[in-house]
Design a protein around this motif. Structure first.
Motif, short mmCIF file in Angstrom:
data_model
loop_
_atom_site.label_atom_id
_atom_site.label_comp_id
_atom_site.label_asym_id
_atom_site.label_seq_id
_atom_site.Cartn_x
_atom_site.Cartn_y
_atom_site.Cartn_z
N GLN A 129 -4.49 -13.08 0.51
CA GLN A 129 -3.87 -11.78 0.70
C GLN A 129 -4.92 -10.67 0.73
N LEU A 130 -4.81 -9.82 1.73
CA LEU A 130 -5.67 -8.65 1.86
C LEU A 130 -4.83 -7.39 1.72
N SER A 131 -5.35 -6.43 1.01
CA SER A 131 -4.69 -5.13 0.90
C SER A 131 -5.70 -4.05 1.26
N PHE A 132 -5.23 -3.06 2.02
CA PHE A 132 -6.07 -1.93 2.41
C PHE A 132 -5.39 -0.63 1.99
N ILE A 133 -6.19 0.29 1.49
CA ILE A 133 -5.71 1.64 1.21
C ILE A 133 -6.61 2.62 1.95
N LEU A 134 -6.00 3.40 2.84
CA LEU A 134 -6.74 4.40 3.61
C LEU A 134 -6.38 5.78 3.08
N HIS A 135 -7.39 6.48 2.55
CA HIS A 135 -7.18 7.80 1.96
C HIS A 135 -8.32 8.71 2.43
N LYS A 136 -7.99 9.61 3.35
CA LYS A 136 -8.98 10.55 3.91
C LYS A 136 -10.18 9.77 4.46
#
Length: 354
Positions: A129-136
């Motif tokens: 499982q891969l998780s990505f968080i894009l913040h600015k």
């Protein structure tokens, strides 16, 4: 699988947003790797602890890619996510291994969950499982263990190839997702080769060991389908993300990624049908083999039925049987039986039953 079920059971009754890792710990401790870059320069850093990572978040103005290998430590996930105001439910999803691929859009960030598929040393498919968080300007990727399919992206960043360093973190997110999808094609190509090999084995020698391989292959195909099929919806929503998070120029690339996703899904469907067809081929091969055996046995029985009849007639214990008094009766009976045997063989040959 038993451990995973036990972890999931332990979440029953807990409040939403409770941070509990539900997977299997695959690393002794979490490891960090960071790439900071702009159009002119790039810096690769290996932080030793979470404090260094948080310091980079506070001070960096360039595109910042933080990769975390090992998500079993709930405190690390909570601290780094809290730094960029990530919702508790997102943290829970990161720690809940076995999530369906999805995308969630929040006010100041987006969260994407994918399945990364890789081949182990035995050419078997393993998912992670891969998780990505894009913040600015910040992109954080969460992995269960060390090892991924992002080497090509890292190389382009470090060597300045293409225009990845000319764009922001949203394009970086696209590049990483695209790398995952591109690797699906390698997995599917390997599965296709396995199906072709099994098909040849089934035609030549449909034994139970081949059937076991077939069931394993069908299970792999279904697992891949379950992991990849929701991706179409994820990419479709990704393209429609608000412009405050996703630059309009990146949408063109995401549309191309959507086409690749559709192609992957169509290929999986073809492989799934092929794997199911192999089971029918196995049953037909076994049936044909059994028919050949039955044909041989039937021919043998057909030949010996008249011979048995003749032997039975002259095996009766009646006193007045004219042939019993005949001097050459024994040899005549044998001659008749041999003629019947040869005649039936010739007949079966003419009918092409032998």
């Amino acid at each position: 699988m038993a451990r995973k079920r036990q972890k999931r059971k332990s979440k029953i009754g807990l409040a939403p947003g409770t941070l509990l890792f539900t997977g299997q710990q695959k690393m002794e401790k979490a490891e960090f790797s960071v790439l900071i870059y702009n159009e002119d320069q790039v810096q690769e850093i290996t932080p030793k602890n979470l404090e260094e990572v948080i310091h980079l978040i506070d001070t960096s103005k360039d595109t910042l890619w933080i990769n975390i290998d090992g998500i079993h430590d709930e405190s690390i996930i909570e601290n780094i996510c809290s730094k960029i105001l990530v919702h508790k439910l997102t943290m829970e999803d990161i720690l809940s291994v076995g999530q369906r691929p999805k995308i969630d859009e929040y006010e100041n960030y987006i969260h994407i969950v994918l399945k990364m598929l890789m081949l182990n040393k035995d050419d078997e498919v393993e998912d992670e499982q891969l998780s990505f968080i894009l913040h600015k300007n910040i992109l954080i990727s969460f992995q269960e263990k060390t090892g991924d399919v992002f080497e090509g992206v890292r190389k382009r960043i470090l060597e300045g190839k293409g225009f990845i360093r000319k764009r922001g973190s949203d394009y970086l997110l696209y590049a990483l997702v695209d790398s995952v999808v591109d690797h699906y094609f390698l997995i599917l190509e390997t599965l296709g080769e396995k199906i072709e090999t099994l098909e040849s084995e089934l035609l030549v020698n449909p034994v139970e060991s081949v059937l076991a391989k077939l069931h394993h292959l069908r299970r792999e195909t279904l697992d891949i389908r379950r992991s990849v099929y929701p991706l179409r919806e994820v990419i479709s929503k990704f393209e429609k993300i608000d412009e405050s998070i996703l630059h309009p120029d990146v949408r063109v690339f995401i549309r191309d990624l959507y086409d690749h996703t559709i192609q992957v899904i169509e290929t999986i469907e073809v492989l799934r049908e092929s794997a199911s067809g192999l089971l029918d081929l196995y049953m037909n091969s076994v049936s044909n083999k059994m028919n050949e055996i039955m044909k041989v046995l039937t021919i043998m029985a057909s030949i010996f039925i008249p011979l048995t009849f003749i032997a039975g007639v002259y095996g009766m214990n009646f006193q007045y049987m004219p042939e019993l008094e005949y001097r050459y009766g024994y040899f005549v009976v044998w001659g008749v039986m041999i003629l019947v045997f040869v005649g039936m063989l010739i007949y079966f040959k003419q009918k092409k039953w032998l």
